[in-house]
Structure formats: structure tokens, C-alpha cells
Design an enzyme around this catalytic site. Structure first.
Site, PDB file in Angstrom:
ATOM      1  N   TYR A  62       0.837  -1.201   0.000  1.00 37.24           N
ATOM      2  CA  TYR A  62       0.000   0.000   0.000  1.00 37.24           C
ATOM      3  C   TYR A  62       0.871   1.249   0.000  1.00 37.24           C
ATOM      4  O   TYR A  62       1.701   1.439   0.897  1.00 37.24           O
ATOM      5  CB  TYR A  62      -0.922   0.028   1.223  1.00 37.24           C
ATOM      6  CG  TYR A  62      -1.968  -1.064   1.261  1.00 37.24           C
ATOM      7  CD1 TYR A  62      -2.319  -1.782   0.130  1.00 37.24           C
ATOM      8  CD2 TYR A  62      -2.613  -1.390   2.457  1.00 37.24           C
ATOM      9  CE1 TYR A  62      -3.271  -2.789   0.183  1.00 37.24           C
ATOM     10  CE2 TYR A  62      -3.576  -2.391   2.516  1.00 37.24           C
ATOM     11  CZ  TYR A  62      -3.892  -3.089   1.370  1.00 37.24           C
ATOM     12  OH  TYR A  62      -4.834  -4.086   1.429  1.00 37.24           O
ATOM     13  N   SER A 208     -13.562  -4.543   1.500  1.00 39.20           N
ATOM     14  CA  SER A 208     -14.535  -3.899   0.599  1.00 39.20           C
ATOM     15  C   SER A 208     -15.973  -4.242   0.986  1.00 39.20           C
ATOM     16  O   SER A 208     -16.781  -4.626   0.133  1.00 39.20           O
ATOM     17  CB  SER A 208     -14.268  -4.288  -0.856  1.00 39.20           C
ATOM     18  OG  SER A 208     -13.025  -3.792  -1.284  1.00 39.20           O
ATOM     19  N   GLY A 211     -18.736  -2.585  -1.009  1.00 46.29           N
ATOM     20  CA  GLY A 211     -18.709  -2.713  -2.461  1.00 46.29           C
ATOM     21  C   GLY A 211     -17.819  -1.667  -3.105  1.00 46.29           C
ATOM     22  O   GLY A 211     -18.193  -1.049  -4.090  1.00 46.29           O
TER      23      GLY A 211
END
Length: 344
Positions: A62, A208, A211
Site C-alpha cells: 500500500y 470492501s 462494495g
């Protein structure tokens, strides 16, 4: 919000206890574009920990490692003792290409580098970020087991592993958590992977859970995409699929209005109601969004509410796959048999 509002759960059967909702930190250190001010992100992380969300999720990839450094800064001053730190290895980006690595030499080097960046002696939960389909999972987990024995990591996790890979890994050393995409529009894991985790006593970490932000504002989300936002390439956001998926959001939003909550809170509450072995890790870069997400813990859903949501968001009622074809091999991956391995 007082920390008492965030319940604690046992993640897996190996002893790890975390906040029932975690904080995904990936977007705090973007791969490209304007970086977020460290001071703002550190303030957000410390606000989360002070609110009782102590399970922080990062990875060595990341922000090209900048995110781990950021987390390390945020944990200074006595914060580390309050945090369950999860980071990951194995997903690499070099010369404009992605690769996955799971060989023992790489595993050990990656762990050493993460410990240095975060500036800690031990990582609480160390995931294989994606499965190296060239290396038997027994080989990768064997090296992770050594790192546990050496006190460099406490618990082992996998991400996007198939049910058979999870079983093979767990036979070498107990797996504490499997991280997977699970939300109202990503439910394929319910068929085989979730039951496998529960059979083996493995905790489930849902990434997530909104979504990829869709259940916050629906198709309006695209208006906020930067030019380099990878979500622009995802099949579910393409015009041929988006119009259909937007209708799904509208129906979820109608239920949310009836429940007196935001659609994002309803979507998160749905994940929370899957069981006390599930921890969603929504990500954000704004304190106000964090505060909204945390209130999902107080949204109560009846069995009728759950059935209605699941009828709307059935596994075959979402158009478009999770990833585009160039990275679909990262999904729920298998590895070759141990007998095929040569360390040479």
C-alpha cells in the site's frame, strides 16, 4: 463515541481478539496522485483507536510501503499497546507489472522489512496478500510457522485463497483469519470458502464491505473517481453493468430509509449480522465517514430484513465480475502440490 460502543470478537480459534469492526488503511497512502497529509491520517487512525476500533489493516504494497510507515508513526506514544496490527506480504509491483511471491526467502525478507517500517518487534496478524500459484502453500506456511516460533509474528492469515488452499495451509500451521471480499454484491465466498473457514475455526475478515464504496452513494461514486482510480477499470463500474447495479443500490437505499440509517450503514450491518466470527474492515480517509461507518454496529436487522436484502442482492443479481481479466487469477487461488516443489 466511547470505546464501549465497539464490541470485541474472537477472530479465529487461536486466541486473537479484535474490535468487531476494523479500519482499512490502504487509501490513506495512494499509489499515485496527491498523497494525503500524514498528520490528517495519523489523527484519523488515533481517533479510530480512541473510538474502540483497534484492528488496523495495512500491507507492504500500500502506497509502495508508505502505508506501513504511516501506521508506525500513528502507533507511537502508547498507541501500539491498544492496537491489533495486521499487515500483508506477497503482492509486488515493479517495472509496471504486478507479481505474487510466496517463496520462503521472500517471505522472510518481507517480514523483516515490514517490522522495520512499522517499527515494531512483532506483527499481530501477518497475511499472505495473494496466493503464489507457483509455490505450494505448504512451503509458504512452513516459513511463516518459523516466524511465529521466532516471535516475529503472532498469527497467520491468508487472503483470496481457495477452500483447498486454506485446508492445506491449516494442516501445516493453524490459520487465524482469511481475508476475502464479502459484501452485498460479492457473495460467491458463501458457497465454499466461508463454510470451510467455519469448519476449521478460522476467522473471516471482510474487505470492501461497502462494495468499494458503491453502497455509500451508488453510481454517483464515479463522479469522485480520480483519473488513476483503479476502480474505473472494474467490470461492475462499466456502463454496460452500472445501470443494472444502480437499481440494486436504489432498493438497498429504500430499505435503509425505512430503517432510519444510511445505505452504507445498512450494507455494513448486513456483514456484521453474518456472525461473531466476521470482522469487516471498511476504509476511509475522513473522520466523518469513519464516524458514520462505526454507527453501523448499532443497526439491528431482523431475519426478515436479512432475507429481503439477500433476495435483492443474490449472488446472480450483480452484473460484472469482481476484477477485470488481467488480475482475475488473484481470486480464491490454488497452488501446486508439495511434491512438485524444488527449492533450487
Amino acid at each position: 463515541m466511547a470505546s464501549a460502543a465497539v464490541r470485541r470478537i474472537k477472530l479465529g480459534s487461536q486466541g486473537l481478539e479484535v474490535s468487531a469492526q476494523g479500519l482499512g488503511c490502504a487509501r490513506m497512502s495512494p499509489f499515485s496522485g496527491t498523497p494525503k497529509p500524514d498528520s490528517d491520517m495519523i489523527a484519523l487512525i488515533r481517533h479510530a483507536v480512541g473510538s474502540g476500533v483497534t484492528f488496523l489493516d495495512t500491507a507492504d504494497v500500500y502506497g509502495f510501503s508508505a502505508n506501513e510507515v504511516l501506521i508506525g508513526k500513528a502507533m507511537k506514544g502508547g498507541v501500539r499497546e491498544k492496537v491489533e496490527l495486521a499487515t500483508k506480504f506477497g503482492l509486488c509491483y515493479a517495472d509496471g507489472k504486478w507479481d505474487v511471491q510466496g517463496n520462503p526467502v521472500y517471505v522472510r525478507a518481507a517480514c523483516k522489512a515490514s517490522l522495520k517500517r512499522v517499527d515494531v518487534d512483532c506483527i499481530d496478524l501477518y497475511y499472505q496478500h495473494r496466493i503464489d500459484t507457483r509455490v505450494p502453500i505448504e512451503v509458504t506456511i512452513g516459513e511463516l510457522k518459523k516466524l511465529v516460533e521466532e516471535g516475529k509474528i503472532k498469527y497467520i492469515g491468508l487472503s483470496e485463497a481457495s477452500a483447498s488452499t486454506i485446508r492445506r495451509a491449516h494442516a501445516v500451521h493453524p490459520i487465524t483469519a482469511v481475508q476475502l471480499e464479502w459484501s452485498l454484491w460479492s457473495r460467491d465466498v458463501e458457497a465454499e470458502i466461508i463454510p470451510t473457514c467455519r469448519e476449521l475455526g478460522i476467522g473471516i475478515v471482510a474487505y470492501s464491505p461497502l462494495g468499494r464504496g458503491f453502497f455509500s452513494v451508488g453510481s454517483k461514486l464515479l463522479e469522485n473517481f480520480s483519473e488513476d482510480d483503479f476502480r474505473q477499470k472494474l467490470p461492475r463500474f462499466q456502463p454496460e453493468n452500472l445501470a443494472h447495479n444502480a437499481k440494486l443500490f436504489d432498493r438497498v437505499n429504500e430499505i435503509a430509509q425505512r430503517k432510519g440509517c444510511a445505505p452504507s450503514q445498512l450494507a455494513l450491518a448486513w456483514v456484521h449480522h453474518q456472525g461473531n466470527d466476521v470482522c469487516p474492515i471498511p476504509g476511509t480517509t475522513k473522520i466523518e465517514n469513519f464516524n458514520q461507518n462505526i454507527r453501523a454496529l448499532s443497526v439491528k436487522l431482523s431475519s426478515e430484513d436479512m432475507a429481503e436484502l439477500e433476495s435483492i442482492a443474490s449472488a446472480d443479481n450483480v452484473k460484472g465480475s469482481r476484477y477485470d481479466s488481467s488480475i482475475s487469477t488473484w481470486e480464491n487461488s490454488d497452488t501446486p502440490p508439495l511434491s512438485s516443489w524444488s527449492a533450487a
